[in-house]
Scaffold this motif. Structure first.
Motif, mmCIF file in Angstrom:
data_model
loop_
_atom_site.group_PDB
_atom_site.id
_atom_site.type_symbol
_atom_site.label_atom_id
_atom_site.label_comp_id
_atom_site.label_asym_id
_atom_site.label_seq_id
_atom_site.Cartn_x
_atom_site.Cartn_y
_atom_site.Cartn_z
ATOM 1 N N ALA A 233 10.106 -3.708 -8.386
ATOM 2 C CA ALA A 233 10.429 -2.496 -7.623
ATOM 3 C C ALA A 233 9.831 -2.595 -6.235
ATOM 4 N N LEU A 234 10.406 -1.825 -5.316
ATOM 5 C CA LEU A 234 9.959 -1.849 -3.925
ATOM 6 C C LEU A 234 10.431 -0.568 -3.239
ATOM 7 N N ALA A 235 9.644 -0.111 -2.249
ATOM 8 C CA ALA A 235 10.070 1.065 -1.481
ATOM 9 C C ALA A 235 9.682 0.896 -0.029
ATOM 10 N N ASP A 236 10.444 1.520 0.841
ATOM 11 C CA ASP A 236 10.133 1.489 2.270
ATOM 12 C C ASP A 236 10.045 2.930 2.779
ATOM 13 N N THR B 290 11.397 10.390 5.599
ATOM 14 C CA THR B 290 10.276 9.451 5.615
ATOM 15 C C THR B 290 10.370 8.395 4.509
ATOM 16 N N LEU B 291 10.983 8.726 3.364
ATOM 17 C CA LEU B 291 11.289 7.660 2.409
ATOM 18 C C LEU B 291 12.659 7.105 2.799
ATOM 19 N N SER C 286 0.836 -1.182 0.000
ATOM 20 C CA SER C 286 0.000 0.000 0.000
ATOM 21 C C SER C 286 0.886 1.252 0.000
ATOM 22 N N TYR C 287 1.001 1.868 -1.173
ATOM 23 C CA TYR C 287 1.872 3.035 -1.294
ATOM 24 C C TYR C 287 1.060 4.319 -1.404
ATOM 25 N N PRO C 288 1.536 5.399 -0.805
ATOM 26 C CA PRO C 288 0.878 6.683 -1.051
ATOM 27 C C PRO C 288 1.162 7.157 -2.481
ATOM 28 N N GLN D 286 18.703 2.589 -7.053
ATOM 29 C CA GLN D 286 18.346 2.475 -5.652
ATOM 30 C C GLN D 286 18.571 3.807 -4.957
ATOM 31 N N ILE D 287 17.495 4.339 -4.389
ATOM 32 C CA ILE D 287 17.597 5.580 -3.614
ATOM 33 C C ILE D 287 17.705 5.203 -2.151
#
Ligand code: ZN
Length: 290
Positions: free
Chosen positions: A88-91, A72-73, A34-36, A66-67
């Protein structure tokens, strides 16, 4: 139209480029967590960018962007291999600034001490890591700066994303042979950049790559090899999980089994679940339950 990459050349000119369009693959990736809004858009741009960069490599293997940042990111990554498989994936932590966005600048402006890594991992041979400062407003501008400073191949990139589709265009001016200098139209490169910059975000995300190329460069002699398809695929496997357990060692595996038996390993990219009961986990170390 679906997930596509279209290469193009301009006849008799040292110019080549790529256009990508992603829809279903992006939607699959975004549906797994669930991404904003703003992070969906960043992921879309990162995916299109990796698909563009992958096409410039002549190796079998994968390239990832990769960032990493404080703020908050925490991190975001996108990957594309030579088969056109993307993931792809983000935290991140909750942030009201992520509620709305038009492009990657919304998230990039929130990052603290950010770094962008470009990782190239060939199946055979040495890995390469490039570090790109994230000090321009958008991802496309940061990548262009990277090409300017490191690759020295004039490169122009545009990227755009909605929460459902993303796309981009990359065009490069290739090194010329001595004998080509005189015959080449010197205005070509500035003209192509100017034309490319007329492309609107809505066009990048909604038009077919061939339609984009026609709109931009219909006065040039554009050649189109066959399109390639892109798709979502994950590289996780039972074998990689086994290697991870062996890596953490027997004691750590025993400790984990005390609180979680069977051991469950979930792939964040695709939600695949791998489980190992005590016997399976300990047999990796040549032991069986007594
Ligand atoms: Zn997976």
């Amino acid at each position: 139209m679906s997930n596509l990459r279209q290469r193009f050349y301009i006849e008799n000119c040292p110019v080549r480029g790529e256009v990508v369009h992603l829809d279903e693959a992006l939607q699959t990736i975004l549906s797994q967590r669930s991404y904003p809004e703003a992070i969906k858009i960043l992921i879309g741009e990162m995916l299109s960018a990796t698909a563009l960069l992958a096409s410039t490599l002549k190796i079998k293997g994968q390239i990832s962007l990769q960032i990493q940042a404080k703020g908050t990111l925490k991190w975001a990554m996108a990957e594309c291999n030579h088969l056109g498989e993307v993931r792809a994936l983000a935290d991140f932590a909750e942030d009201p600034r992520f509620a709305e966005a038009h492009d990657s600048s919304t998230v990039l402006s929130t990052l603290e001490q950010p770094v962008l890594f470009i990782n190239i991992e060939p199946e055979v041979g040495e890995r390469y890591q490039g570090i790109v400062p994230l000090d321009k407003p958008t991802l496309a501008q940061c990548l262009m700066q990277y090409y300017d400073l490191s690759a020295q191949i004039p490169t122009h990139i545009v990227l755009a994303s909605t929460k459902e589709t993303s796309g981009g265009l990359l065009i490069q001016l290739l090194p010329r042979r001595e004998d080509e200098y005189e015959t080449i139209d010197e205005d070509l490169w500035p003209r192509l950049i100017m034309l490319t910059d007329t492309l609107k975000s809505e066009e990048i995300t909604s038009l077919d790559p061939q339609e984009i190329l026609f709109r931009l460069y219909h006065e040039e002699d554009v050649r189109l090899p066959e399109q390639e398809s892109l798709r979502f695929a994950c590289t996780c496997s039972q074998k990689k999980c086994v290697n991870a357990l062996i890596q953490i060692g027997e004691n750590a595996v025993k400790e984990t089994l005390e609180v979680q038996n069977p051991i469950e390993m979930n792939c964040q990219f695709c939600n695949a679940r791998y489980t190992f009961n005590a016997e399976e986990a300990l047999s990796l170390f040549g032991k069986h339950l007594s």
